[in-house]
Design an enzyme around this catalytic site. Structure first.
Site, short mmCIF file in Angstrom:
data_model
loop_
_atom_site.label_atom_id
_atom_site.label_comp_id
_atom_site.label_asym_id
_atom_site.label_seq_id
_atom_site.Cartn_x
_atom_site.Cartn_y
_atom_site.Cartn_z
N ARG A 51 39.37 53.12 45.68
CA ARG A 51 37.94 53.06 46.00
C ARG A 51 37.59 52.03 47.06
NH1 ARG A 51 38.30 55.33 41.45
NH2 ARG A 51 39.88 53.76 41.20
N THR A 52 38.11 50.83 46.90
CA THR A 52 37.65 49.78 47.80
C THR A 52 38.04 50.11 49.24
OG1 THR A 52 37.85 48.21 46.00
CG2 THR A 52 37.63 47.28 48.19
N LYS A 80 58.11 41.63 56.71
CA LYS A 80 59.08 40.86 57.51
C LYS A 80 58.85 39.37 57.37
CE LYS A 80 58.92 44.35 61.19
NZ LYS A 80 58.49 44.51 62.57
N ARG A 101 42.53 42.70 51.24
CA ARG A 101 42.86 42.55 49.81
C ARG A 101 44.26 41.99 49.71
NH1 ARG A 101 42.19 46.98 45.10
NH2 ARG A 101 40.06 46.17 45.30
N HIS A 129 35.99 39.39 43.67
CA HIS A 129 35.90 40.72 44.30
C HIS A 129 34.44 40.95 44.66
CE1 HIS A 129 36.57 44.79 45.34
NE2 HIS A 129 37.28 45.19 44.31
C1 NCD Z 1 39.04 46.63 40.63
C2 NCD Z 1 39.95 45.62 41.29
O1 NCD Z 1 40.69 45.96 42.21
O2 NCD Z 1 39.85 44.46 40.91
N1 NCD Z 1 39.09 47.88 41.24
C3 NCD Z 1 38.19 48.14 42.23
O3 NCD Z 1 38.23 47.55 43.30
N2 NCD Z 1 37.23 49.04 41.99
C4 NCD Z 1 39.24 46.73 39.17
C5 NCD Z 1 40.61 47.01 38.65
O4 NCD Z 1 41.56 47.20 39.42
O5 NCD Z 1 40.74 47.07 37.43
#
Ligand code: NCD
Length: 305
Positions: A51-52, A80, A101, A129
């Site tokens: 999703r993100t 690397k 991320r 997040h």
């Molecule tokens: C979350 C995350 O990555 O922290 N997912 C997300 O971005 N929607 C929650 C999760 O992974 O449980």
């Protein structure tokens, strides 16, 4: 130049404006379809994501811009041995904005310190997040009509769940928000959040272990997955992974208008039978994630439509 590393990087007023913009984008998508003409977003993901990452990419494409990036550390020069600092320096000359991320807490902050383009923290280890929090705030505000005067239950892995940490930081700034923290003993909210955020600000909260004991008083229930990748041993994960399963029977104890949220991915913590309940809004929530990221990109790039 602004970055988004923590949910506190925006004031409550700025957040209100951002959420208003997201609502306008939802209503009038055509108005924004060329707003990011010739702009590029780099999505640098060193950890899995559906999703993100894809909602950032969809957001930029909806704004008429384009996307580049990588979806795993293995497919970038991190494999690397390149540092995040070096990578972001280079990406700064390839793109106009970057979402990153990383499994290490603080990685996005390090990136921001070396970057000449806005950096968005798309999740740093078990820490924060913030764009999930924007999504959560937009969902609650749009469907409940307010962010103050709510009792919210946070349930599941409150220790490693970065979405929970960011959401608590953000929600304590609104009036009369009460928290019910529902977790097994081992997965309680970290002490620094209890002490420095909840207690320090005099926020009303309680910790309970059984979902059934709390569900009846909630205006919103935020379910989370047990964060397997942050566990030190598999045995603990196996013991805790099915601690909570929200099903129809438990939902009978809940208010008729309680929102059920989940950042997704879901594993077992919400039974599929719950998906048809009108209170289940987690798929709608994922959709709001695109509008709010569109609003965020416009805001950080200082583009007015
Ligand atoms: C979350 C995350 O990555 O922290 N997912 C997300 O971005 N929607 C929650 C999760 O992974 O449980």
């Amino acid at each position: 130049m602004r970055h988004l590393i923590s949910p506190l990087d925006f004031s409550v007023e700025e957040l209100d404006k951002l959420l208003d913009l997201a609502n306008d984008i939802e209503k009038n998508p055509d108005k924004y379809a060329k707003a990011c003409d010739r702009k590029k977003i780099a999505t640098c993901f060193y950890e899995p994501s559906t999703r993100t990452r894809l909602s950032f990419e969809a957001a930029m494409l909806n704004l008429g811009g384009s996307v580049l990036g990588f979806a795993g550390a293995d497919s970038s020069s991190a494999a690397k041995g390149e540092s995040v600092s070096d990578t972001i320096r280079v990406i700064s000359s390839y793109a106009d904005i970057c979402a990153i991320r990383h499994p290490k807490e603080g990685a996005a902050l390090v990136a921001a310190s070396k970057s000449t383009i806005p950096v968005i923290n798309a999740g740093d280890g078990g820490h924060q997040h913030p764009t999930q929090t924007l999504t959560d705030l937009l969902t609650i505000r749009s469907l409940k009509g307010r962010l103050d005067n709510i009792t919210i239950g946070l349930c599941g892995d409150l220790k490693f769940g970065r979405t929970v940490h960011s959401l608590i930081h953000a929600l304590v700034r609104y009036e009369n928000v009460k928290f019910v923290l529902i977790s097994p003993e081992e997965l309680r909210v970290p002490e620094y959040i209890r002490e420095d955020v909840l207690k320090a600000k005099g926020i009303e909260y309680k910790e309970v272990e059984r979902l059934e004991d709390a569900i009846g008083e909630l205006d919103a229930l935020y379910m989370t997955r047990v964060q397997r990748e942050r566990f030190f041993n598999e045995e603990d994960y196996i013991r805790l992974k099915d601690f909570y399963v929200l099903n129809k029977e438990k939902l009978e104890l809940a208010k008729d208008d309680m929102l059920i949220l989940h950042p997704l991915p879901r594993v077992n913590e919400i039974a599929v039978e719950v998906d048809d309940d009108p209170r289940a809004v987690y798929f709608k929530q994922a959709q709001y994630g695109v509008y709010v990221r569109m609003a965020l990109i416009l805001t950080l790039l200082e583009i007015e439509v």
